[in-house]
Motif scaffolding. Structure first.
Motif, PDB file in Angstrom:
ATOM      1  N   ILE A  54       0.889  -1.183   0.005  1.00 31.03           N
ATOM      2  CA  ILE A  54      -0.101  -0.036   0.244  1.00 31.03           C
ATOM      3  C   ILE A  54       1.033   1.250  -0.025  1.00 31.03           C
ATOM      4  CG2 ILE A  54      -1.643   1.348   1.452  1.00 31.03           C
ATOM      5  CD1 ILE A  54      -2.828  -1.433   2.298  1.00 31.03           C
ATOM      6  N   LEU A  55       1.946   1.341   0.922  1.00 32.17           N
ATOM      7  CA  LEU A  55       2.889   2.505   0.785  1.00 32.17           C
ATOM      8  C   LEU A  55       3.662   2.662  -0.353  1.00 32.17           C
ATOM      9  CD1 LEU A  55       3.882   2.240   4.776  1.00 32.17           C
ATOM     10  CD2 LEU A  55       2.404   3.658   3.722  1.00 32.17           C
ATOM     11  N   ALA A  56       3.944   1.348  -1.006  1.00 30.45           N
ATOM     12  CA  ALA A  56       4.790   1.586  -2.300  1.00 30.45           C
ATOM     13  C   ALA A  56       3.985   1.832  -3.435  1.00 30.45           C
ATOM     14  CB  ALA A  56       5.374   0.120  -2.574  1.00 30.45           C
ATOM     15  N   ARG A  60       4.962   5.309  -5.363  1.00 33.86           N
ATOM     16  CA  ARG A  60       5.056   5.436  -7.111  1.00 33.86           C
ATOM     17  C   ARG A  60       4.186   6.318  -7.625  1.00 33.86           C
ATOM     18  NH1 ARG A  60       2.343   2.290 -11.120  1.00 33.86           N
ATOM     19  NH2 ARG A  60       3.708   2.015 -12.718  1.00 33.86           N
ATOM     20  N   ALA A  61       2.962   6.484  -7.240  1.00 32.70           N
ATOM     21  CA  ALA A  61       1.968   7.344  -7.778  1.00 32.70           C
ATOM     22  C   ALA A  61       2.520   8.718  -7.573  1.00 32.70           C
ATOM     23  CB  ALA A  61       0.612   7.163  -7.230  1.00 32.70           C
ATOM     24  N   GLN A  62       3.010   9.137  -6.362  1.00 35.67           N
ATOM     25  CA  GLN A  62       3.395  10.705  -6.009  1.00 35.67           C
ATOM     26  C   GLN A  62       4.626  10.653  -6.796  1.00 35.67           C
ATOM     27  OE1 GLN A  62       4.879  10.831  -2.193  1.00 35.67           O
ATOM     28  NE2 GLN A  62       4.216  12.683  -1.846  1.00 35.67           N
ATOM     29  N   PHE A 150       4.467   7.719  10.038  1.00 33.44           N
ATOM     30  CA  PHE A 150       3.943   6.316   9.745  1.00 33.44           C
ATOM     31  C   PHE A 150       4.673   5.280   9.369  1.00 33.44           C
ATOM     32  CE2 PHE A 150       1.285   3.502   7.603  1.00 33.44           C
ATOM     33  CZ  PHE A 150       0.048   3.327   8.182  1.00 33.44           C
ATOM     34  N   ARG A 151       5.644   5.632   8.383  1.00 35.41           N
ATOM     35  CA  ARG A 151       6.769   4.616   8.015  1.00 35.41           C
ATOM     36  C   ARG A 151       7.756   3.998   9.214  1.00 35.41           C
ATOM     37  NH1 ARG A 151       7.273   3.965   2.573  1.00 35.41           N
ATOM     38  NH2 ARG A 151       6.265   5.334   1.337  1.00 35.41           N
ATOM     39  N   GLN A 152       8.022   5.324   9.999  1.00 41.48           N
ATOM     40  CA  GLN A 152       8.790   4.928  11.001  1.00 41.48           C
ATOM     41  C   GLN A 152       8.147   4.017  12.150  1.00 41.48           C
ATOM     42  OE1 GLN A 152       9.789   8.273  13.495  1.00 41.48           O
ATOM     43  NE2 GLN A 152      11.375   7.146  14.541  1.00 41.48           N
ATOM     44  N   LEU A 153       6.802   4.186  12.321  1.00 45.51           N
ATOM     45  CA  LEU A 153       6.166   3.557  13.727  1.00 45.51           C
ATOM     46  C   LEU A 153       5.863   1.824  12.647  1.00 45.51           C
ATOM     47  CD1 LEU A 153       3.817   6.147  14.783  1.00 45.51           C
ATOM     48  CD2 LEU A 153       5.956   5.269  15.846  1.00 45.51           C
ATOM     49  N   THR A 154       5.646   1.956  11.616  1.00 48.43           N
ATOM     50  CA  THR A 154       5.499   0.496  10.900  1.00 48.43           C
ATOM     51  C   THR A 154       6.400  -0.321  10.428  1.00 48.43           C
ATOM     52  OG1 THR A 154       4.878   1.578   8.867  1.00 48.43           O
ATOM     53  CG2 THR A 154       3.148   1.402  10.469  1.00 48.43           C
TER      54      THR A 154
END
Length: 214
Positions: A54-56, A60-62, A150-154
Motif C-alpha cells: 500500500i505504501l509502495a 510510486r503514484a506520487q 507512519f513509516r517509522q512506526l510501522t
C-alpha cells in the motif's frame, strides 16, 4: 457469519451459546497469529507485506505524478485481520461481513512540495454498512499521521528491504567466511596424513616384519 448477513436460517446446532463459544475460540486463534509473542516478526510474513505494498503504491503514484486517486484490494477477513495486526489495531473481534479498512493520503493545501513531510495518512474502518466508517489512529501517532512518522512506526512490521530471513534471529550466527577455508585446509592435511600412514603401514617390508614370530 455469511448466513446471518444474508438472513438465512442457521443450523439447529448453532445456538447463541455455541456461536459465542466459537467466537471466543476464534479470537484466541487470531490473537496467536497476529499478537504477541514476536508480533512484529509474524507481521513481516503476513499483514506487513500488504501494508508495504500500500505504501509502495502511493509512493510510486506520487513519484511519477500518476493521476491515481484510489486503489482497492479485495481480500478475505483473515487478510484484513493480518493487516490490522501489522498496524497494531486488532481489537479481538473478527471483521464482520463486507468490512473495509481505508487509508487516506492527504497533502496539505498550499504546500508546493510533495515530499513525505507534507503528506498525512488517516485510517478508517467500516465495520457496519449502515454507519459511517470509524476513524482509527495508529498507536503512537493520533489523528492524521505524517507519512514519515507512519513509516517509522510501522517499519518493524513491514518486510525489510532485503527480505525476511528464513532462519530465526535466535539461531547462532554462521561462521565467518575466512574460517571456512581454514577448516577445509585442516581437513585436507589430516586426510593426507591418514593416507600416508596407511600406505606406510601396508608396505611389504612391514608385512614381512609382522609375519615373523614374536
Amino acid at each position: 457469519m455469511c448466513q446471518q448477513a444474508h438472513g438465512l436460517a442457521l443450523p439447529s446446532w448453532a445456538s447463541p451459546d455455541v456461536l459465542r463459544t466459537l467466537a471466543q475460540i476464534s479470537a484466541l486463534d487470531i490473537g496467536a497469529h497476529v499478537g504477541p509473542p514476536r508480533a512484529a516478526e509474524k507481521a513481516q510474513l503476513t499483514g506487513g507485506i500488504l501494508l508495504d505494498a500500500i505504501l509502495a503504491n502511493f509512493s510510486r503514484a506520487q513519484r511519477l505524478g500518476l493521476p491515481l486517486k484510489m486503489v482497492m484490494y479485495s481480500a478475505h477477513d483473515s487478510t484484513l485481520l493480518a493487516l490490522q495486526g501489522a498496524l497494531g489495531l486488532y481489537d479481538g473481534h473478527t471483521p464482520p461481513y463486507a468490512a473495509c479498512l481505508g487509508f487516506e493520503f492527504r497533502r496539505r493545501l498550499g504546500d508546493p512540495e510533495q515530499d513525505a513531510g507534507n503528506v498525512t495518512i488517516s485510517l478508517f474502518y467500516r465495520n457496519d454498512s449502515a454507519s459511517r466508517p470509524l476513524s482509527l489512529s495508529l498507536p503512537g501517532c493520533p489523528g492524521p499521521c505524517p507519512l514519515g512518522r507512519f513509516r517509522q512506526l510501522t517499519a518493524q512490521a513491514r518486510p525489510p528491504i532485503h527480505g525476511v530471513p528464513c532462519h530465526s534471529s535466535r539461531e547462532p550466527p554462521a561462521l565467518a567466511a575466512p574460517v571456512v577455508p581454514l577448516l577445509g585446509g585442516a581437513v585436507a592435511v589430516l586426510a593426507a596424513l591418514s593416507v600416508g600412514l596407511g600406505l606406510l603401514a601396508w608396505r611389504p617390508s612391514c608385512l614381512h616384519t609382522w609375519e615373523d614370530p614374536v
